[in-house]
Design a protein around this motif. Structure first.
Motif, short mmCIF file in Angstrom:
data_model
loop_
_atom_site.label_atom_id
_atom_site.label_comp_id
_atom_site.label_asym_id
_atom_site.label_seq_id
_atom_site.Cartn_x
_atom_site.Cartn_y
_atom_site.Cartn_z
N ASP A 1 2.04 4.35 4.49
CA ASP A 1 1.33 5.42 4.12
C ASP A 1 1.78 6.87 4.43
O ASP A 1 1.69 7.49 3.66
CB ASP A 1 -0.34 5.40 4.44
CG ASP A 1 -1.02 4.12 3.76
OD1 ASP A 1 -0.56 3.90 2.80
OD2 ASP A 1 -2.17 4.05 4.53
N ASP A 2 2.52 6.83 5.61
CA ASP A 2 3.09 8.00 5.84
C ASP A 2 4.61 8.27 5.48
O ASP A 2 5.16 9.29 5.89
CB ASP A 2 2.89 8.47 7.49
CG ASP A 2 3.34 7.38 8.14
OD1 ASP A 2 4.00 6.38 7.75
OD2 ASP A 2 3.33 7.46 9.57
N ALA A 3 5.00 7.31 4.60
CA ALA A 3 6.51 7.58 4.38
C ALA A 3 6.72 9.03 3.59
O ALA A 3 6.11 9.18 2.67
CB ALA A 3 6.79 6.27 3.52
N PRO A 4 7.96 9.83 4.11
CA PRO A 4 7.97 11.00 3.53
C PRO A 4 8.62 11.02 2.14
O PRO A 4 8.77 11.96 1.63
CB PRO A 4 8.90 11.56 4.65
CG PRO A 4 9.55 10.36 5.60
CD PRO A 4 8.56 9.48 5.17
N GLY A 5 9.15 9.81 1.70
CA GLY A 5 9.85 9.78 0.53
C GLY A 5 9.11 9.43 -0.76
O GLY A 5 9.61 9.43 -1.92
N ALA A 6 7.66 9.14 -0.53
CA ALA A 6 6.92 8.48 -1.59
C ALA A 6 5.81 9.71 -1.76
O ALA A 6 4.90 9.85 -0.84
CB ALA A 6 6.22 7.19 -1.33
N ILE A 7 5.54 10.06 -2.86
CA ILE A 7 4.59 11.02 -3.22
C ILE A 7 3.31 9.97 -3.83
O ILE A 7 3.36 9.51 -4.67
CB ILE A 7 4.80 12.03 -4.14
CG1 ILE A 7 5.85 13.09 -3.75
CG2 ILE A 7 3.54 12.97 -4.70
CD1 ILE A 7 6.46 13.90 -4.83
N ARG A 8 2.14 10.26 -3.04
CA ARG A 8 0.85 9.62 -3.32
C ARG A 8 0.15 10.44 -4.44
O ARG A 8 0.13 11.33 -4.34
CB ARG A 8 0.12 9.06 -2.21
CG ARG A 8 0.89 8.59 -0.94
CD ARG A 8 1.11 7.22 -1.43
NE ARG A 8 2.13 6.63 -0.42
CZ ARG A 8 2.43 5.27 -0.15
NH1 ARG A 8 2.07 4.56 -0.85
NH2 ARG A 8 3.52 5.12 0.60
N LEU A 9 -0.46 9.79 -5.27
CA LEU A 9 -1.50 10.58 -6.29
C LEU A 9 -2.28 11.25 -5.69
O LEU A 9 -2.90 12.27 -6.16
CB LEU A 9 -1.92 9.57 -7.34
CG LEU A 9 -1.00 8.75 -8.23
CD1 LEU A 9 -1.40 7.97 -9.24
CD2 LEU A 9 -0.07 9.96 -8.66
N LEU A 10 -2.91 10.65 -4.42
CA LEU A 10 -4.10 11.42 -3.64
C LEU A 10 -3.36 12.55 -2.52
O LEU A 10 -4.32 12.99 -1.69
CB LEU A 10 -4.88 10.41 -3.39
CG LEU A 10 -5.86 9.75 -4.25
CD1 LEU A 10 -6.60 8.60 -3.70
CD2 LEU A 10 -6.58 10.72 -5.26
#
Ligand code: TYM
Length: 327
Positions: A199-208
């Motif tokens: 969940d906290d991976a810096p390379g992925a932007i989450r929609l929320l």
């Protein structure tokens, strides 16, 4: 008759990749064509999973469908696991599929092959995905680039079934996104942005992700030691990815023209932040409203499952009859 089917697997919190490669295109196509979109929860059981988290992620994904603008009065929204036709047709298609072709599936080769504790369902996963599509006689499947091999298998199985048993199934086409069909990880632009990352991976932007988190992730995105903004996936994958994302968010499909507007990586990144935040802010506001009213989402999914079951029924009946089942 045109019919669109697609789905997203609730194995993590949805990313910008899921949105640009898939979800935003569901929203666009729903007014043109009959559509069915599911949260494909059965697929989430193919790897180690936690039941409570799966239920929460399934609800989150379904709520995001609505928040993104899918309208349950024009398209059918449901949980895959609520519609028995998927598992039923999947078994019938397993009786058409070959061990050899499933063994060549990239996902299985990378995540499962040669490990004795790989779940059998990871091996048969692409057949279930074929059933998701073929059960509704879909003509078009909007998916990101990573699903290409799975789509090919679905087509192969449909053709083979029809040749062996008669013309029951429709051979679907993949409809890839014009840009951002493969959004890459911001920290490692040689691999795709994945919701399965922590969940906290810096390379992925989450929609929320809130705006400040989006800003931090984009501003820290890996680029390269050059300064010239060009769309060159081989030489400058990080910069190319930022241009893809910007194009995906703004609707600009000429990425070379887009690149020419930027004199520095910093100004490009700032515009990416603005474009992503402008996209996500209204979606997050609708999400918050919907999340406060869980009963509404449940009702949508229940009605969707009933509708999907009705639409799949004739295909399941015809497939069973063609195979020699029943009286
Ligand atoms: P999944 O859940 O991994 O991804 C859902 C959708 O998002 C797309 N996608 C991306 N697009 C661009 N860039 C990315 N980084 C990115 N990551 C994901 C995927 O291509 C997909 O369209 N097997 C499918 C789910 C599935 C399905 C189906 C799809 C099951 N049955 C029937 C269509 C029809 C999957 O794992 O997608």
């Amino acid at each position: 008759e045109r019919l669109v089917v697609s789905g997203i697997k609730p194995t993590g919190r949805l990313t910008l990749g899921n949105y640009l490669g898939a979800l935003c295109r569901f929203v666009d196509v729903q007014h043109e064509v009959r559509c069915l979109f599911s949260v494909v929860d059965l697929h989430a059981l193919t790897v180690d999973h936690d039941p409570a988290r799966l239920r929460a992620l399934t609800r989150e994904a379904a709520t995001l469908y609505l928040a993104a603008g899918l309208d349950p009065s024009v398209c059918v929204l449901f949980r895959q696991g609520d519609v028995p036709a998927h598992a039923e047709l999947s078994y019938l298609l397993e009786c058409t599929a070959y061990v050899g072709e499933l063994g060549r599936m990239i996902q299985y080769k990378e995540k499962g092959r040669d490990r004795p504790q790989t779940r059998v369902s990871l091996f048969t996963y692409p057949v279930l995905m074929a059933a998701d599509i073929l059960a509704y006689r879909a003509t078009e499947v909007p998916v990101g680039d990573d699903q290409r091999q799975h789509l090919e298998l679905a087509r192969d199985l449909a053709v083979r079934f029809n040749q062996l048993y008669g013309p029951v199934l429709v051979v679907p086409e993949m409809t890839p996104a014009p840009v951002a069909a493969r959004v890459m990880d911001l920290q490692d632009p040689t691999r795709k942005m994945s919701k399965e990352d922590p969940d906290d991976a810096p390379g992925a932007i989450r929609l929320l992700d809130p705006p400040d988190v989006v800003r931090r992730k984009v501003m820290r995105a890996v680029t390269d030691s050059g300064t010239h903004v060009r769309h060159d996936v081989q030489a400058q994958p990080g910069v190319a990815n930022l241009l893809d994302i910007l194009g995906g968010c703004t609707g600009e499909t000429d990425l070379n023209a887009l690149a020419q507007r930027y004199a520095s990586y910093g100004s490009l990144k700032r515009d990416v932040v603005d474009a992503v935040v402008a996209l996500l802010t209204p979606l997050q506001k609708r999400y918050a409203d919907l999340a406060a009213n869980a009963g509404e989402v449940d009702a949508v999914l229940r009605r969707g499952a009933e509708r999907a079951t009705e639409i799949a029924a004739p295909t399941i009946t015809a497939a069973k009859r063609a195979l020699g089942l029943g009286g």
